[in-house]
Design a protein around this motif. Sequence first.
Motif, PDB file in Angstrom:
ATOM      1  N   THR A   1      44.239  50.376  15.713  1.00  0.00           N
ATOM      2  CA  THR A   1      43.748  50.517  17.080  1.00  0.00           C
ATOM      3  C   THR A   1      44.772  49.915  18.049  1.00  0.00           C
ATOM      4  N   SER A   2      44.395  49.772  19.300  1.00  0.00           N
ATOM      5  CA  SER A   2      45.284  49.197  20.308  1.00  0.00           C
ATOM      6  C   SER A   2      44.448  48.441  21.319  1.00  0.00           C
ATOM      7  N   TYR A   3      45.119  47.634  22.109  1.00  0.00           N
ATOM      8  CA  TYR A   3      44.399  46.873  23.125  1.00  0.00           C
ATOM      9  C   TYR A   3      43.714  47.817  24.112  1.00  0.00           C
ATOM     10  N   PHE A   4      44.412  48.858  24.538  1.00  0.00           N
ATOM     11  CA  PHE A   4      43.832  49.794  25.502  1.00  0.00           C
ATOM     12  C   PHE A   4      42.601  50.480  24.917  1.00  0.00           C
ATOM     13  N   THR A   5      42.646  50.833  23.634  1.00  0.00           N
ATOM     14  CA  THR A   5      41.502  51.487  23.001  1.00  0.00           C
ATOM     15  C   THR A   5      40.290  50.568  22.966  1.00  0.00           C
ATOM     16  N   VAL A   6      40.494  49.301  22.583  1.00  0.00           N
ATOM     17  CA  VAL A   6      39.389  48.335  22.548  1.00  0.00           C
ATOM     18  C   VAL A   6      38.812  48.161  23.952  1.00  0.00           C
ATOM     19  N   LEU A   7      39.676  48.037  24.946  1.00  0.00           N
ATOM     20  CA  LEU A   7      39.229  47.860  26.327  1.00  0.00           C
ATOM     21  C   LEU A   7      38.424  49.062  26.805  1.00  0.00           C
ATOM     22  N   GLU A   8      38.924  50.249  26.554  1.00  0.00           N
ATOM     23  CA  GLU A   8      38.248  51.463  26.999  1.00  0.00           C
ATOM     24  C   GLU A   8      36.898  51.659  26.308  1.00  0.00           C
ATOM     25  N   GLU A   9      36.853  51.444  25.007  1.00  0.00           N
ATOM     26  CA  GLU A   9      35.597  51.640  24.276  1.00  0.00           C
ATOM     27  C   GLU A   9      34.539  50.637  24.722  1.00  0.00           C
ATOM     28  N   LEU A  10      34.961  49.403  24.988  1.00  0.00           N
ATOM     29  CA  LEU A  10      34.013  48.405  25.470  1.00  0.00           C
ATOM     30  C   LEU A  10      33.512  48.761  26.862  1.00  0.00           C
ATOM     31  N   ARG A  11      34.414  49.144  27.743  1.00  0.00           N
ATOM     32  CA  ARG A  11      34.012  49.536  29.095  1.00  0.00           C
ATOM     33  C   ARG A  11      33.048  50.726  29.063  1.00  0.00           C
ATOM     34  N   LYS A  12      33.320  51.690  28.208  1.00  0.00           N
ATOM     35  CA  LYS A  12      32.455  52.855  28.110  1.00  0.00           C
ATOM     36  C   LYS A  12      31.056  52.461  27.646  1.00  0.00           C
ATOM     37  N   ALA A  13      30.984  51.653  26.586  1.00  0.00           N
ATOM     38  CA  ALA A  13      29.679  51.236  26.058  1.00  0.00           C
ATOM     39  C   ALA A  13      28.890  50.458  27.111  1.00  0.00           C
ATOM     40  N   LEU A  14      29.576  49.554  27.810  1.00  0.00           N
ATOM     41  CA  LEU A  14      28.904  48.760  28.837  1.00  0.00           C
ATOM     42  C   LEU A  14      28.472  49.628  30.014  1.00  0.00           C
ATOM     43  N   ALA A  15      29.331  50.553  30.435  1.00  0.00           N
ATOM     44  CA  ALA A  15      29.005  51.414  31.569  1.00  0.00           C
ATOM     45  C   ALA A  15      27.750  52.242  31.284  1.00  0.00           C
ATOM     46  N   ILE A  16      27.689  52.843  30.096  1.00  0.00           N
ATOM     47  CA  ILE A  16      26.533  53.660  29.744  1.00  0.00           C
ATOM     48  C   ILE A  16      25.267  52.817  29.734  1.00  0.00           C
ATOM     49  N   ARG A  17      25.371  51.597  29.221  1.00  0.00           N
ATOM     50  CA  ARG A  17      24.183  50.745  29.168  1.00  0.00           C
ATOM     51  C   ARG A  17      23.755  50.296  30.563  1.00  0.00           C
ATOM     52  N   TYR A  18      24.712  49.926  31.392  1.00  0.00           N
ATOM     53  CA  TYR A  18      24.374  49.543  32.766  1.00  0.00           C
ATOM     54  C   TYR A  18      23.662  50.681  33.498  1.00  0.00           C
ATOM     55  N   LEU A  19      24.163  51.890  33.339  1.00  0.00           N
ATOM     56  CA  LEU A  19      23.598  53.032  34.051  1.00  0.00           C
ATOM     57  C   LEU A  19      22.215  53.398  33.520  1.00  0.00           C
ATOM     58  N   ARG A  20      21.990  53.237  32.232  1.00  0.00           N
ATOM     59  CA  ARG A  20      20.704  53.597  31.630  1.00  0.00           C
ATOM     60  C   ARG A  20      19.637  52.533  31.846  1.00  0.00           C
ATOM     61  N   GLU A  21      20.045  51.253  31.791  1.00  0.00           N
ATOM     62  CA  GLU A  21      19.055  50.183  31.690  1.00  0.00           C
ATOM     63  C   GLU A  21      19.011  49.229  32.874  1.00  0.00           C
ATOM     64  N   SER A  22      19.820  49.458  33.873  1.00  0.00           N
ATOM     65  CA  SER A  22      19.781  48.567  35.034  1.00  0.00           C
ATOM     66  C   SER A  22      19.738  49.384  36.315  1.00  0.00           C
ATOM     67  N   ARG A  23      19.387  48.707  37.380  1.00  0.00           N
ATOM     68  CA  ARG A  23      19.382  49.346  38.708  1.00  0.00           C
ATOM     69  C   ARG A  23      20.525  48.840  39.569  1.00  0.00           C
ATOM     70  N   LEU A  24      21.538  48.290  38.941  1.00  0.00           N
ATOM     71  CA  LEU A  24      22.671  47.770  39.693  1.00  0.00           C
ATOM     72  C   LEU A  24      23.370  48.888  40.456  1.00  0.00           C
ATOM     73  N   PRO A  25      23.825  48.621  41.669  1.00  0.00           N
ATOM     74  CA  PRO A  25      24.604  49.620  42.412  1.00  0.00           C
ATOM     75  C   PRO A  25      25.878  49.973  41.643  1.00  0.00           C
ATOM     76  N   LEU A  26      26.365  51.187  41.842  1.00  0.00           N
ATOM     77  CA  LEU A  26      27.562  51.628  41.132  1.00  0.00           C
ATOM     78  C   LEU A  26      28.750  50.733  41.440  1.00  0.00           C
ATOM     79  N   SER A  27      28.831  50.259  42.668  1.00  0.00           N
ATOM     80  CA  SER A  27      29.947  49.381  43.033  1.00  0.00           C
ATOM     81  C   SER A  27      29.892  48.068  42.252  1.00  0.00           C
ATOM     82  N   GLU A  28      28.684  47.564  42.002  1.00  0.00           N
ATOM     83  CA  GLU A  28      28.530  46.334  41.236  1.00  0.00           C
ATOM     84  C   GLU A  28      28.908  46.562  39.770  1.00  0.00           C
ATOM     85  N   ILE A  29      28.536  47.712  39.226  1.00  0.00           N
ATOM     86  CA  ILE A  29      28.904  48.038  37.853  1.00  0.00           C
ATOM     87  C   ILE A  29      30.428  48.126  37.727  1.00  0.00           C
TER      88      ILE A  29
END
Length: 338
Positions: free
Chosen positions: A280-308
Motif C-alpha cells: 500500500t502507500s501513505y496516500f492510499t491509507v489516507l484516501e481510504e480512511l477519508r472515504k470511510a469517514l466521509a460516508i459515515r458522517y453523511l449517513r449518520e450525522s447532521r453535520l454541515p458539509l463544510s464541517e465534514i
Amino acid sequence: MPAAPVPHSAIFAQLAARHLLTQGFTPAAVFAGTGFGQALLNQEEPAAPFTAIAGFFSRAAELTGDPLFGFRLGCASDLRLAGLLGYIARTSPTAGCFLRNIARYAGVMSDAWDVDTSRLASHGEFAWSCTAASGQQADQYTEFLAALFFSALREAAGTRIEPQEAAFVHQRRRGAEEIAAFFGCPVRFAAPASRIVFKPEDLDLPLASGDRLLLRVLRAFGDQLLHGRGLGRKSTDLTAQVEEAVSARLSGGTASLANVAADLGMSPRTLSRKLARAGTSYFTVLEELRKALAIRYLRESRLPLSEIAFLLGYSGLNSFSEAFRRWTGQSPGQFRGG
C-alpha cells in the motif's frame, strides 16, 4: 504438569479491596475464599490470574449485596490507576485515538481481552471479548472497566459523550436501567458481542489531556513491554498504525506524510518504503480512511458539509466535494439526500 496461570495486573482488585474496607467490611470478610490476602493492599504492582481478579469483583458484589458493584466503582475511579495504559489513553489527542490506544495497549495490563477497533472508523464500533473467562464470570469486572474508561473519556473530552448503542454478552437481571442512563443510549445484555457504537463526530473530539510528545514516549515504552511479553503482534500492523496516526491529525489539517512518520518514530522515506512492502502507500491509507469517514458522517450525522470537510482535513468544501465525486460518482449532497 499443567502450566501455571498467567498473571495479570491486579491493581483494580486492590482498589476494590480497599473500597470494601472503607465500607466497614473486615479483612476476613473481604478476602475469604478469593485467593487473595491482606498482602494485596500493600503491593506496588499486584498480579494474579485473571479468574481470581474477576472472581474478586463477583465476590464483592455478593458481599455488598450490590448487583452494580463493579459498574459503580468504575464510575467513581481514576483511570490513572491503570498505570501506563491509563496514561497512554489520557494523552491521546482525540477520542478516537483514545479508543485505538486502549485496543493497542490493553496487553500491557492483561492479555485476557481481545479489543477490536477495525470497524471504528467505518462503523464507530469499539468491540471486545474476554478470552480468559466466560462473559458471566467476568460480568462485574467487565462493567467496572467499561465504566472506568468511558468516564475517563468523557472527562477528557469535556462533554457527555453518548454513544448510539452499547451491548454486553453477559446477562443482567437488575440494574440495567442505571447502566443505560449512564451511557445515555440503549444497552443490550446477553448480546452476541460486547461493543459500544460511537457517533462519528464524537470520535474527532479533542481531549484536554492530549499530549503528542508525551504520548510518543509512552507508546514506545508500551511497544517494548508488549514485545517483551510476546504480544507485539497487536502493534505490528503498520497500516493500522498509520491510519490511527492520520485519524489523530485529520481535523487539524496536519496529516502530512512527514508529520505522521514523525509520530511513528521514522522518516517519511522509511515509512513510504515499509508501506510499499505491505502493498500500500501513505496516500492510499489516507484516501481510504477519508472515504470511510466521509460516508459515515453523511449517513449518520447532521453535520454541515463544510464541517465534514474540515474534520477530514480538506482546505475547503470544493476540495472535499471533488474527492467525494472521485470515490462515489456523486456529490456529498446527492449522497446524503439519496
